[in-house]
Motif scaffolding. Structure first.
Motif, mmCIF file in Angstrom:
data_model
loop_
_atom_site.group_PDB
_atom_site.id
_atom_site.type_symbol
_atom_site.label_atom_id
_atom_site.label_comp_id
_atom_site.label_asym_id
_atom_site.label_seq_id
_atom_site.Cartn_x
_atom_site.Cartn_y
_atom_site.Cartn_z
ATOM 1 N N ILE A 19 0.853 -1.187 0.000
ATOM 2 C CA ILE A 19 0.000 0.000 0.000
ATOM 3 C C ILE A 19 0.892 1.241 0.000
ATOM 4 C CG2 ILE A 19 -1.840 1.228 1.195
ATOM 5 C CD1 ILE A 19 -2.387 -1.498 2.679
ATOM 6 N N ALA A 20 0.806 1.983 -1.086
ATOM 7 C CA ALA A 20 1.610 3.203 -1.193
ATOM 8 C C ALA A 20 0.804 4.401 -0.724
ATOM 9 C CB ALA A 20 2.063 3.418 -2.635
ATOM 10 N N ALA A 22 1.502 8.777 0.243
ATOM 11 C CA ALA A 22 2.450 9.836 -0.124
ATOM 12 C C ALA A 22 2.158 11.065 0.714
ATOM 13 C CB ALA A 22 2.337 10.172 -1.607
ATOM 14 N N THR A 23 3.196 11.836 0.957
ATOM 15 C CA THR A 23 2.963 13.136 1.579
ATOM 16 C C THR A 23 2.214 14.012 0.578
ATOM 17 O OG1 THR A 23 4.981 14.113 0.694
ATOM 18 C CG2 THR A 23 5.176 12.947 2.811
ATOM 19 N N SER A 24 1.708 15.123 1.031
ATOM 20 C CA SER A 24 0.986 16.005 0.107
ATOM 21 C C SER A 24 1.914 16.616 -0.925
ATOM 22 C CB SER A 24 0.254 17.098 0.886
ATOM 23 O OG SER A 24 1.179 17.828 1.662
ATOM 24 N N SER A 25 3.226 16.531 -0.682
ATOM 25 C CA SER A 25 4.172 17.017 -1.686
ATOM 26 C C SER A 25 4.760 15.874 -2.508
ATOM 27 C CB SER A 25 5.289 17.818 -1.020
ATOM 28 O OG SER A 25 5.978 17.018 -0.079
ATOM 29 N N GLY A 26 4.252 14.635 -2.328
ATOM 30 C CA GLY A 26 4.596 13.573 -3.254
ATOM 31 C C GLY A 26 5.743 12.663 -2.864
ATOM 32 N N VAL A 27 6.075 12.549 -1.597
ATOM 33 C CA VAL A 27 7.111 11.604 -1.179
ATOM 34 C C VAL A 27 6.426 10.294 -0.786
ATOM 35 C CG1 VAL A 27 8.976 11.123 0.443
ATOM 36 C CG2 VAL A 27 8.581 13.462 -0.368
ATOM 37 N N PRO A 28 6.688 9.209 -1.543
ATOM 38 C CA PRO A 28 5.963 7.964 -1.268
ATOM 39 C C PRO A 28 6.535 7.179 -0.091
ATOM 40 C CG PRO A 28 7.405 7.687 -3.166
ATOM 41 C CD PRO A 28 7.558 9.111 -2.729
ATOM 42 N N ALA A 29 5.666 6.413 0.563
ATOM 43 C CA ALA A 29 6.063 5.464 1.606
ATOM 44 C C ALA A 29 5.093 4.289 1.535
ATOM 45 C CB ALA A 29 6.020 6.105 2.984
ATOM 46 N N VAL A 30 5.618 3.087 1.743
ATOM 47 C CA VAL A 30 4.833 1.881 1.506
ATOM 48 C C VAL A 30 4.715 1.070 2.793
ATOM 49 C CG1 VAL A 30 4.705 -0.262 0.157
ATOM 50 C CG2 VAL A 30 5.645 1.821 -0.884
ATOM 51 N N VAL A 31 3.526 0.543 3.063
ATOM 52 C CA VAL A 31 3.360 -0.480 4.092
ATOM 53 C C VAL A 31 2.869 -1.754 3.406
ATOM 54 C CG1 VAL A 31 2.969 1.007 6.089
ATOM 55 C CG2 VAL A 31 1.036 0.316 4.659
ATOM 56 N N ARG A 65 -4.949 9.838 -0.352
ATOM 57 C CA ARG A 65 -4.836 8.980 -1.542
ATOM 58 C C ARG A 65 -3.868 7.825 -1.293
ATOM 59 N NH1 ARG A 65 -8.855 8.721 -4.652
ATOM 60 N NH2 ARG A 65 -7.599 8.013 -6.428
ATOM 61 N N VAL A 66 -4.268 6.637 -1.703
ATOM 62 C CA VAL A 66 -3.423 5.457 -1.603
ATOM 63 C C VAL A 66 -3.480 4.691 -2.926
ATOM 64 C CG1 VAL A 66 -3.770 5.227 0.885
ATOM 65 C CG2 VAL A 66 -5.222 3.933 -0.680
ATOM 66 N N ALA A 67 -2.420 3.922 -3.177
ATOM 67 C CA ALA A 67 -2.368 3.018 -4.337
ATOM 68 C C ALA A 67 -1.976 1.646 -3.813
ATOM 69 C CB ALA A 67 -1.364 3.516 -5.372
ATOM 70 N N SER B 26 4.902 9.021 -7.127
ATOM 71 C CA SER B 26 3.777 9.893 -6.796
ATOM 72 C C SER B 26 3.791 11.112 -7.694
ATOM 73 C CB SER B 26 3.876 10.337 -5.326
ATOM 74 O OG SER B 26 2.888 11.317 -5.040
ATOM 75 N N SER B 27 2.608 11.623 -7.988
ATOM 76 C CA SER B 27 2.529 12.925 -8.637
ATOM 77 C C SER B 27 2.982 13.991 -7.636
ATOM 78 C CB SER B 27 1.094 13.216 -9.089
ATOM 79 O OG SER B 27 0.279 13.465 -7.949
ATOM 80 N N ASN B 65 8.206 14.543 -10.548
ATOM 81 C CA ASN B 65 8.530 14.320 -9.132
ATOM 82 C C ASN B 65 9.496 13.134 -9.053
ATOM 83 O OD1 ASN B 65 8.401 14.435 -6.308
ATOM 84 N ND2 ASN B 65 6.670 13.011 -6.256
#
Lengths: 136, 161
Positions: A19-20, A22-31, A65-67, B26-27, B65
């Motif tokens: 499950i990805a 992201a911060t509101s500025s777009g830095v992803p982190a996954v669990v 938002r999650v992916a 991410s966007s 990004n």
């Protein structure tokens, strides 16, 4: 509203997901979770550990938002991506899915499935895969 | 950061069953994307390279990004690893001598720009094998951070040198 097929639910509930967030500025982190529950045709529930909650709580607070990609061998055999909004409920991450994509390599990579008639999605699946979920 | 032989072995199992990773991008507005990737290798100890096979949203995201996170998806065998750092797509047409994050673009493409020839995916079962391995470059991530994704240790830094 997106609608998950039985095959999609079986892979996610059987083997969990990556499950990805992201911060509101777009830095992803996954669990990564090893199982899930389908609350309905468009809602998935993942139970997170306290450490996982700590890792993604801030991201989800500022950006829901999650992916999601199916876990384990589902990363190959269940080539889907699910997107939606996540909400923390107790120790659960509850995701309302609003987009579903094929990630099958080749010309169908990125094909959006949730905008197709549901019967067409079922036909798409049955013509490409022989299973209805992970090996039991 | 430099990664050791354990990571190289875990990622480069193509030819003996195949390793799969997820690549999350991410966007700029924070809309994440995650996609499974099968053709992956550790390169020069600190870069993870993935065959770019028309990953449409990944490309759009990296163009605006250029960061990513990679998690080992299969086989895991206790290797609950997440790697993150700057990421981009290398492809033919870059200027001569182009260097990205210390990586020689032409050199990387010369070695991994034609994955199908270098490591044919003969072990991939026919029902999940791509109909054709059409590659248009290499996704590169320079690993600046490694973390554990085990539920009890999620996000904690890992040392894998």
């Amino acid at each position: 509203m997106a609608r998950l097929t039985p095959r999609m639910k079986n892979w996610l509930t059987g083997l969990g997901a990556h499950i990805a967030t992201a911060t509101s500025s777009g830095v992803p982190a996954v669990v990564v979770v090893e199982s899930a529950t389908a609350d309905s045709d468009d809602t998935l529930r993942f139970t997170l550990s306290a450490q996982q909650l700590s890792y993604v709580r801030a991201n989800l607070a500022e950006n829901p938002r999650v992916a999601i990609g199916p876990g384990g061998i589902g990363s190959v055999r269940a080539a889907y991506q699910f997107k939606g909004n996540g909400l923390i409920e107790g120790s659960d991450l509850v995701v309302t899915v609003d987009e579903i994509y094929s990630t099958k390599p080749g010309p169908e990579a990125g094909l959006r499935l949730d905008v197709l008639p549901f019967d067409d999605v079922l036909t798409f699946e049955s013509s490409r895969w022989r299973d209805d979920g992970p090996p039991r | 950061m430099r990664l050791g032989n354990d990571v190289a072995k875990a990622l480069r199992t193509v030819g003996s069953g195949g390793a799969v990773v997820y690549l999350a991008t991410s966007s700029l507005e924070g809309n994440p994307n995650i996609v499974g990737e099968r053709f992956v290798t550790l390169y020069q100890e600190e870069y993870i390279l993935i065959a770019e096979m028309f990953a449409q949203k990944t490309r759009v995201n990296l163009n605006e990004n250029p960061v990513g996170a990679i998690t080992l998806a299969h086989p895991v065998k206790g290797r609950t690893w997440e790697f993150s750092g700057p990421a981009t797509i290398l492809q033919e047409g870059h200027a001569d001598g182009e260097v990205w994050e210390g990586l020689d673009v032409a050199e990387a493409l010369a070695e991994w720009g034609d994955w199908a020839t270098k490591e044919p995916p003969s072990e991939v079962p026919p029902d999940i094998r791509p109909p054709a391995l059409v590659q248009r470059g290499v996704i590169a991530l320079r690993v600046t951070h490694a973390a554990d994704y085990h539920p009890e240790r999620a996000g904690r830094p890992l040392s894998l040198a």
